[in-house]
Scaffold this motif. Structure first.
Motif, PDB file in Angstrom:
ATOM      1  N   ILE A  38       0.837  -1.193   0.000  1.00 23.65           N
ATOM      2  CA  ILE A  38       0.000   0.000   0.000  1.00 23.65           C
ATOM      3  C   ILE A  38       0.876   1.249   0.000  1.00 23.65           C
ATOM      4  CG2 ILE A  38      -1.773   1.270   1.286  1.00 23.65           C
ATOM      5  CD1 ILE A  38      -2.601  -1.511   2.461  1.00 23.65           C
ATOM      6  N   ASN A  39       0.564   2.170  -0.905  1.00 22.55           N
ATOM      7  CA  ASN A  39       1.254   3.453  -0.990  1.00 22.55           C
ATOM      8  C   ASN A  39       2.777   3.279  -1.106  1.00 22.55           C
ATOM      9  OD1 ASN A  39       1.242   6.212  -1.202  1.00 22.55           O
ATOM     10  ND2 ASN A  39       1.267   6.563   1.003  1.00 22.55           N
ATOM     11  N   MET A  40       3.187   2.433  -2.030  1.00 24.27           N
ATOM     12  CA  MET A  40       4.607   2.142  -2.207  1.00 24.27           C
ATOM     13  C   MET A  40       5.149   2.669  -3.538  1.00 24.27           C
ATOM     14  SD  MET A  40       5.081  -1.454  -0.275  1.00 24.27           S
ATOM     15  CE  MET A  40       6.812  -1.221  -0.375  1.00 24.27           C
ATOM     16  N   HIS A  41       4.383   3.489  -4.231  1.00 25.63           N
ATOM     17  CA  HIS A  41       4.788   4.121  -5.486  1.00 25.63           C
ATOM     18  C   HIS A  41       5.087   3.107  -6.594  1.00 25.63           C
ATOM     19  CE1 HIS A  41       4.813   7.755  -3.134  1.00 25.63           C
ATOM     20  NE2 HIS A  41       5.639   7.177  -2.276  1.00 25.63           N
ATOM     21  N   ILE A  42       4.399   1.987  -6.573  1.00 27.71           N
ATOM     22  CA  ILE A  42       4.537   0.972  -7.623  1.00 27.71           C
ATOM     23  C   ILE A  42       3.856   1.505  -8.880  1.00 27.71           C
ATOM     24  CG2 ILE A  42       3.920  -1.379  -8.307  1.00 27.71           C
ATOM     25  CD1 ILE A  42       3.916  -2.045  -5.251  1.00 27.71           C
ATOM     26  N   THR A  43       4.523   1.382 -10.035  1.00 28.38           N
ATOM     27  CA  THR A  43       3.958   1.914 -11.280  1.00 28.38           C
ATOM     28  C   THR A  43       3.526   0.831 -12.262  1.00 28.38           C
ATOM     29  OG1 THR A  43       6.152   2.115 -12.254  1.00 28.38           O
ATOM     30  CG2 THR A  43       5.263   4.060 -11.131  1.00 28.38           C
ATOM     31  N   ASP A  44       4.098  -0.359 -12.167  1.00 26.19           N
ATOM     32  CA  ASP A  44       3.691  -1.443 -13.066  1.00 26.19           C
ATOM     33  C   ASP A  44       3.923  -2.788 -12.396  1.00 26.19           C
ATOM     34  OD1 ASP A  44       6.503  -1.196 -13.277  1.00 26.19           O
ATOM     35  OD2 ASP A  44       6.487  -2.229 -15.194  1.00 26.19           O
ATOM     36  N   ILE A  45       3.243  -3.788 -12.919  1.00 29.64           N
ATOM     37  CA  ILE A  45       3.416  -5.155 -12.435  1.00 29.64           C
ATOM     38  C   ILE A  45       3.797  -5.998 -13.637  1.00 29.64           C
ATOM     39  CG2 ILE A  45       2.335  -7.133 -11.322  1.00 29.64           C
ATOM     40  CD1 ILE A  45       0.529  -5.192  -9.831  1.00 29.64           C
ATOM     41  N   GLN A  46       4.990  -6.514 -13.588  1.00 31.58           N
ATOM     42  CA  GLN A  46       5.541  -7.318 -14.678  1.00 31.58           C
ATOM     43  C   GLN A  46       4.919  -8.717 -14.704  1.00 31.58           C
ATOM     44  OE1 GLN A  46       8.002  -6.087 -16.842  1.00 31.58           O
ATOM     45  NE2 GLN A  46       7.596  -4.152 -15.817  1.00 31.58           N
ATOM     46  N   ILE A  68       0.013   2.490 -10.205  1.00 36.03           N
ATOM     47  CA  ILE A  68       0.056   1.458 -11.244  1.00 36.03           C
ATOM     48  C   ILE A  68      -0.714   1.923 -12.473  1.00 36.03           C
ATOM     49  CG2 ILE A  68      -0.579  -0.898 -11.859  1.00 36.03           C
ATOM     50  CD1 ILE A  68      -0.265  -1.591  -8.859  1.00 36.03           C
ATOM     51  N   THR A  69      -0.016   1.922 -13.609  1.00 35.58           N
ATOM     52  CA  THR A  69      -0.653   2.245 -14.878  1.00 35.58           C
ATOM     53  C   THR A  69      -0.676   1.036 -15.795  1.00 35.58           C
ATOM     54  OG1 THR A  69       1.448   3.012 -15.788  1.00 35.58           O
ATOM     55  CG2 THR A  69       0.021   4.674 -14.802  1.00 35.58           C
ATOM     56  N   ASP A  70       0.242   0.105 -15.566  1.00 34.09           N
ATOM     57  CA  ASP A  70       0.391  -1.027 -16.469  1.00 34.09           C
ATOM     58  C   ASP A  70       0.399  -2.354 -15.710  1.00 34.09           C
ATOM     59  OD1 ASP A  70       0.838  -2.396 -18.889  1.00 34.09           O
ATOM     60  OD2 ASP A  70       3.000  -2.350 -18.585  1.00 34.09           O
ATOM     61  N   GLY A  97      -0.183 -11.874 -17.800  1.00 32.46           N
ATOM     62  CA  GLY A  97       0.449 -12.886 -16.959  1.00 32.46           C
ATOM     63  C   GLY A  97       1.010 -12.340 -15.660  1.00 32.46           C
ATOM     64  N   ALA A  98       0.626 -11.136 -15.282  1.00 34.15           N
ATOM     65  CA  ALA A  98       1.157 -10.510 -14.069  1.00 34.15           C
ATOM     66  C   ALA A  98       0.909 -11.341 -12.816  1.00 34.15           C
ATOM     67  CB  ALA A  98       0.548  -9.122 -13.885  1.00 34.15           C
ATOM     68  N   PHE A  99      -0.168 -12.127 -12.806  1.00 38.42           N
ATOM     69  CA  PHE A  99      -0.527 -12.868 -11.603  1.00 38.42           C
ATOM     70  C   PHE A  99      -0.381 -14.380 -11.769  1.00 38.42           C
ATOM     71  CE2 PHE A  99      -2.867  -8.852 -11.746  1.00 38.42           C
ATOM     72  CZ  PHE A  99      -2.335  -8.256 -10.616  1.00 38.42           C
ATOM     73  N   LEU A 100       0.348 -14.799 -12.779  1.00 38.25           N
ATOM     74  CA  LEU A 100       0.591 -16.235 -12.975  1.00 38.25           C
ATOM     75  C   LEU A 100       1.272 -16.818 -11.741  1.00 38.25           C
ATOM     76  CD1 LEU A 100       1.733 -16.466 -16.686  1.00 38.25           C
ATOM     77  CD2 LEU A 100      -0.339 -17.422 -15.678  1.00 38.25           C
ATOM     78  N   GLY A 101       0.841 -18.002 -11.361  1.00 37.93           N
ATOM     79  CA  GLY A 101       1.392 -18.667 -10.184  1.00 37.93           C
ATOM     80  C   GLY A 101       0.556 -18.474  -8.934  1.00 37.93           C
ATOM     81  N   LEU A 102      -0.474 -17.640  -9.018  1.00 32.95           N
ATOM     82  CA  LEU A 102      -1.309 -17.357  -7.849  1.00 32.95           C
ATOM     83  C   LEU A 102      -2.650 -18.095  -7.918  1.00 32.95           C
ATOM     84  CD1 LEU A 102      -0.636 -13.531  -7.361  1.00 32.95           C
ATOM     85  CD2 LEU A 102       0.404 -15.458  -6.162  1.00 32.95           C
ATOM     86  N   ALA A 103      -2.591 -19.366  -8.197  1.00 29.97           N
ATOM     87  CA  ALA A 103      -3.812 -20.174  -8.347  1.00 29.97           C
ATOM     88  C   ALA A 103      -4.636 -20.243  -7.061  1.00 29.97           C
ATOM     89  CB  ALA A 103      -3.457 -21.581  -8.812  1.00 29.97           C
ATOM     90  N   LEU A 162      -6.825  -4.099  -6.337  1.00 29.97           N
ATOM     91  CA  LEU A 162      -5.990  -3.197  -7.135  1.00 29.97           C
ATOM     92  C   LEU A 162      -6.603  -1.796  -7.166  1.00 29.97           C
ATOM     93  CD1 LEU A 162      -5.311  -5.643 -10.096  1.00 29.97           C
ATOM     94  CD2 LEU A 162      -3.651  -4.897  -8.388  1.00 29.97           C
ATOM     95  N   SER A 163      -7.356  -1.453  -6.146  1.00 32.86           N
ATOM     96  CA  SER A 163      -8.058  -0.173  -6.111  1.00 32.86           C
ATOM     97  C   SER A 163      -7.099   0.994  -5.897  1.00 32.86           C
ATOM     98  CB  SER A 163      -9.120  -0.183  -5.003  1.00 32.86           C
ATOM     99  OG  SER A 163      -8.518  -0.301  -3.727  1.00 32.86           O
ATOM    100  N   ARG A 164      -7.588   2.156  -6.278  1.00 32.34           N
ATOM    101  CA  ARG A 164      -6.878   3.427  -6.065  1.00 32.34           C
ATOM    102  C   ARG A 164      -5.495   3.453  -6.711  1.00 32.34           C
ATOM    103  NH1 ARG A 164     -10.013   6.554  -3.025  1.00 32.34           N
ATOM    104  NH2 ARG A 164     -11.569   5.533  -1.769  1.00 32.34           N
TER     105      ARG A 164
END
Length: 176
Positions: free
Chosen positions: A8-16, A36-38, A42-48, A55-57
């Protein structure tokens, strides 16, 4: 065994792609109040085993095809307070005739409130066989959705809430 992760509030801009592949036991992932803009495909692959994804706000404007791949156990998805303008038929990558083979067959609740949604494609929710709650709230100055959208494929939908502007709510209680 990490089961809950809050970024939360960590200035993350994208998730690879495959960012969380080694967190297979994760049940709840909150990445809100970032920039986060991007979200790559497959950003969440492995999270079955993930049940809740928040991913709000953020500043997400587009949801790429395949971004939610690998989330077969997801039940709650919060995409509120972003800049999403369109929900395409492949947004949730669940387009399957048979509910047992749908990619996101467990998804129960989607919150798309306070985005800039102007279009929802007809089959956007097709294959989401467990979807019971769909919430869409708009800012008071929002233009209405340009076309009606088809919910005939949302077999389990029990409640649809569309808040069109401050003080006005349209709630549809649907029962099978």
């Amino acid at each position: 065994k990490l089961t809950t992760l809050k970024l939360i509030n960590m200035h993350i801009t994208d998730i690879q792609s495959r960012s969380f592949v080694y967190l297979r036991k994760l049940k709840s992932l909150t990445i809100n109040c970032n920039n986060i803009t991007d979200l790559q495909s497959g950003a969440f692959l492995g999270l079955a085993n993930l049940i809740k994804l928040d991913l709000s706000r953020n500043e997400i404007a587009n949801l790429s095809s395949g971004v939610f791949d690998g989330l077969g156990g997801l039940r709650y998805l919060n995409l509120s307070h972003n800049l999403i303008s369109e929900i395409n038929f492949w947004t949730f990558a669940a387009f399957k005739e048979d509910c047992n083979s749908a990619v996101m067959k467990s998804l129960n609740s989607i919150d798309l409130s306070f985005n800039r949604i102007g279009k929802i494609h007809d089959e956007a929710f097709r294959g989401l066989c467990s979807l019971e709650f769909l919430i869409i709230r708009f800012f008071y100055d929002h233009q209405p959705i340009s076309d009606s959208f088809n919910l005939s494929y949302a077999f389990s939908l029990r409640r649809l809430e569309i808040y069109e502007y401050w003080g006005s709510i349209t709630t549809y209680a649907l029962y099978n």
